[in-house]
Design an enzyme around this catalytic site. Structure first.
Site, mmCIF file in Angstrom:
data_model
loop_
_atom_site.group_PDB
_atom_site.id
_atom_site.type_symbol
_atom_site.label_atom_id
_atom_site.label_comp_id
_atom_site.label_asym_id
_atom_site.label_seq_id
_atom_site.Cartn_x
_atom_site.Cartn_y
_atom_site.Cartn_z
ATOM 1 C CE1 TYR A 168 -3.637 2.644 0.229
ATOM 2 C CE2 TYR A 168 -3.270 2.273 2.661
ATOM 3 C CZ TYR A 168 -4.041 2.944 1.570
ATOM 4 O OH TYR A 168 -4.953 3.930 1.705
ATOM 5 C CG ASN A 222 -0.629 9.186 1.613
ATOM 6 O OD1 ASN A 222 0.264 8.861 2.295
ATOM 7 N ND2 ASN A 222 -1.940 8.709 1.797
ATOM 8 C CE LYS A 259 -7.086 2.331 -0.821
ATOM 9 N NZ LYS A 259 -7.359 3.361 0.638
ATOM 10 C CG ASP A 284 -10.503 4.680 1.320
ATOM 11 O OD1 ASP A 284 -11.098 4.853 2.322
ATOM 12 O OD2 ASP A 284 -9.267 4.517 0.993
ATOM 13 C CG ASP A 285 -9.453 8.425 -3.050
ATOM 14 O OD1 ASP A 285 -8.411 8.389 -2.519
ATOM 15 O OD2 ASP A 285 -10.060 8.086 -4.260
ATOM 16 C CD GLU A 293 -8.457 4.139 -3.099
ATOM 17 O OE1 GLU A 293 -7.476 4.815 -2.722
ATOM 18 O OE2 GLU A 293 -9.488 3.689 -2.357
ATOM 19 C CG ASP A 294 -6.198 6.969 -5.719
ATOM 20 O OD1 ASP A 294 -6.732 7.466 -4.826
ATOM 21 O OD2 ASP A 294 -5.209 6.121 -5.621
ATOM 22 N NE ARG A 319 -7.512 12.041 -6.131
ATOM 23 C CZ ARG A 319 -6.740 11.668 -5.062
ATOM 24 N NH1 ARG A 319 -5.499 12.125 -4.841
ATOM 25 N NH2 ARG A 319 -7.301 10.777 -4.305
#
Length: 648
Positions: free
Chosen positions: A168, A489, A239, A333-334, A310-311, A221
């Site tokens: 991760y 991150n 993940k 999640d973001d 995600e992203d 992203r």
């Protein structure tokens, strides 16, 4: 005629459901006694003698697995391969005798052997002098994953503190950047713009009849690295590794997904080795049509699956969340996971000041970063404050006055043109700016000087944004113990390091980051604690809790319950030392607690519909301790099952 559990021929009723294949011969009276126990066990499971043992996941971890292959094919199947741990009985049963070294090695020795090899091979696995050790570790772990999935998760769980940063953040970012070159074996599914009209049939290409968890990305992203196109599949894989390790989701029931709608990364568009569609990204209705078709397809085949987004870039993250969250079991999640971890940290920072969490609405918070993560944190923090202030319209309206939002253009105010609609509720008006001596576009340093915040929270993806000048300005904070959250991150994008924060502000601060940093030795026996505000504290528990309660949606209340349980997890003694997040080594216990909180909230909101043998009425009757036991019993553990061959 079937073979009984010990290998002798016997008539076995078709409804026994378990067939062992072996070669030993036992006296008839012992056989009768054994079958008596087998039938008793079956009655126990079917009748639900103890309601907490009715978990499909748990029982599958302890009963034999039926396989339709033998010999070398088993050794090439990572789901069933045990390597040198195959017993001699299994070697005979599965035609493996002679295909493995004769010494049967127990799993703990397999781990010890692998770890010794890993330390020795790290240097050899480096791909030249520019390949860091972290990527070398990822390569070696990935090869183990390809060979022996059970062993891989045994190692990951046993060494979670060491290897979570490999599978991760931060290493997964480096993996995604180089994924086209690292790709060896397909893992997950790819739905592209060229597959429009075919996705409903494509989902049946995936071999698993049951999928519990999907992590999906469009690669637009990835962390703070921008548009990585199809290479973003690495984040979905990473993940889901944590869902297995932390939440005990069965690895045969997870699915990483890439939605490839093109890329706007010019370097990838010109790279002949790039594995994705070499076209610019779809936009508007064309983009939505692809994602809509994907969602309809996966929920048609697997109606009870949970999908984590995600992203996705900000402009789509919020839009897709609002589009699907009331219809499907999904979350982002973001937006929601990052927000929940940040809320837990913010509440922990209040506790670290020696104050009760109910004082949270008094905190002044400057947020640097107006992307999906930053806005997600603001919305969640505002709702948390409003709940504490009475949970009404007046409370919700007054809570927003505690936040100052700064982006690349400076302080966001109502004077700005073309404000992002998601940021608009937090734009400052003229009267408020006059009172604080600020203006539209005021720099971060100016805002910190004038507001004197309790918390400086960074989700900007701009490494070093919290410069010496910004940290010096924070010395004027009215808080007895100001908090710095450098949450971006990967590591290079962190707004500041703990060394920078503690060296400028001294030891009486709270520090948290998104990526892992070491604690800081402040001398004289004092330690500056670096808390990693890692999303893995929450998303595994949110997913597991939703799965086990059977809620059709993931509500704000369920997310809030998860965050509050994480905030309360640390002891008072730990919090007063500046430790607001627990050690990653405790992740399975943390996930269990978070999942239980999610289940309890779903029951209270009347959203729970039950899971397998545990229906909604039984869930409502469970005590807190029984909910925790129910969760624990449904967490998969990497144990080698007994393998039984059955011809197709």
């Amino acid at each position: 005629m079937k073979l009984n559990p010990l290998g002798t021929k016997a008539n076995v009723a078709a409804d026994e459901g378990v067939t062992f294949v072996g070669r030993s011969h036992f006296p008839q009276e012992k056989m009768a006694m054994l079958w008596k126990h087998v039938r008793a066990w079956k009655r126990h499971v079917i009748a639900g003698h103890h309601r907490l043992s009715r978990s499909l996941t748990t029982s599958e971890g302890h009963r034999p697995s039926i396989v339709h292959k033998r010999s070398i094919d088993i050794l090439h199947d990572p789901w069933f391969n045990k390597g040198t741990a195959f017993s001699m009985t299994e070697r005979d049963r599965l035609d493996l005798r002679g295909l493995l070294p004769p010494n049967v090695m127990p799993p703990d020795l397999q781990i010890e052997r692998f770890m010794a090899d890993l330390k020795r091979l790290e240097v050899q696995a480096r791909d030249g002098p520019s390949d860091p050790y972290a990527l070398a570790k990822w390569r070696i772990l990935n090869r183990l994953h390809d060979r022996n999935e059970t062993m891989y998760y045994k190692v990951l769980i046993a060494k979670i503190e060491e290897y979570a940063p490999i599978v991760y953040t931060p290493t997964v970012g480096l993996v995604c950047q180089n994924y086209s070159g690292l790709f060896r074996r397909p893992r997950g599914m790819y739905f592209s713009a060229e597959d429009r009209g075919e996705m409903m049939s494509m989902v049946y290409n995936w071999p698993a009849e049951q999928v519990d968890m999907i992590v999906v990305t469009d690669g637009s992203r990835i962390l703070g690295l921008g548009d990585l196109g199809v290479q973003g599949i690495g984040i979905a894989i990473g993940k889901l590794d944590l869902y297995v390790a932390a939440a005990g989701i069965n690895p045969q029931r997870v699915l990483p997904v890439m939605i490839d709608v093109g890329t706007n990364n010019e370097k990838l568009l010109k790279d002949p080795l790039y594995l994705g569609l070499q076209q610019h990204r779809l936009e508007g209705d064309d983009y939505l049509a692809v994602v809509d078709e994907f969602m309809e397809a996966v929920f048609t085949r697997w109606p009870n699956v949970i999908v984590q987004f995600e992203d996705f870039q900000s402009k789509w993250a919020f839009k897709l969340l609002q589009r699907y969250r009331s219809t499907y079991r999904m979350f982002n999640d973001d937006v929601q996971g990052t927000a929940g971890v940040a809320i837990a940290g913010l509440l922990g920072a209040v506790r670290a000041q020696g104050r009760p969490m109910i004082d949270f609405p008094k905190q002044k918070i400057v947020v640097a970063g107006a992307g999906s993560a930053g806005i997600g944190v603001l919305n969640a923090a505002r709702k948390t404050m409003a709940r504490m202030l009475g949970n009404n319209e007046i409370a919700f309206e007054s809570a927003k006055s505690q936040f100052w939002l700064v982006d690349a253009k400076g302080l966001i105010t109502k004077e700005r043109e073309n404000i992002d609609p998601e940021a608009l509720p937090f734009a400052r008006n003229l009267k408020e700016m006059d009172r604080h001596g600020l203006r539209e576009g005021a720099s971060l340093v100016e805002v910190v000087k004038q507001v004197k915040p309790d918390v400086l929270l960074g989700l900007s993806a701009v490494g070093g944004l919290f410069s010496k000048e910004v940290l010096e300005a924070l010395k004027g904070s009215t808080s007895t113990r100001p908090a710095i959250f450098a949450m971006s991150n990967p590591t290079k994008n962190a707004e500041c390091t703990p060394e920078e924060a503690f060296s400028i502000l001294g030891d009486n601060i709270i520090f948290a980051s998104g990526s892992p940093f070491s604690n800081v030795d402040l001398g004289n026996g004092h330690i500056g604690h670096c808390n990693q505000g890692n999303n893995m504290y929450l998303f595994p528990g949110i997913g597991l809790g939703t799965l086990l309660c059977g809620s059709r949606i993931i509500s704000d209340g369920m997310l809030q319950a998860a965050a509050e349980r994480l905030a309360a997890y640390m002891s008072e003694e730990e919090v007063l030392k500046g430790i607001i997040f627990p050690s990653i080594s405790r992740i399975r216990d943390i996930t269990k607690e978070v999942a239980a909180a999610v289940i309890k909230e779903a029951v209270e909101e009347d959203l729970a519909e039950g899971y397998h043998g545990m229906d909604a009425r039984e869930l409502r009757r469970l005590s807190q301790d029984e909910i925790l036991e129910y969760v624990k019993n449904n967490m998969w553990s990497p144990e080698y099952p007994t393998l039984v061959y059955k011809k197709d």
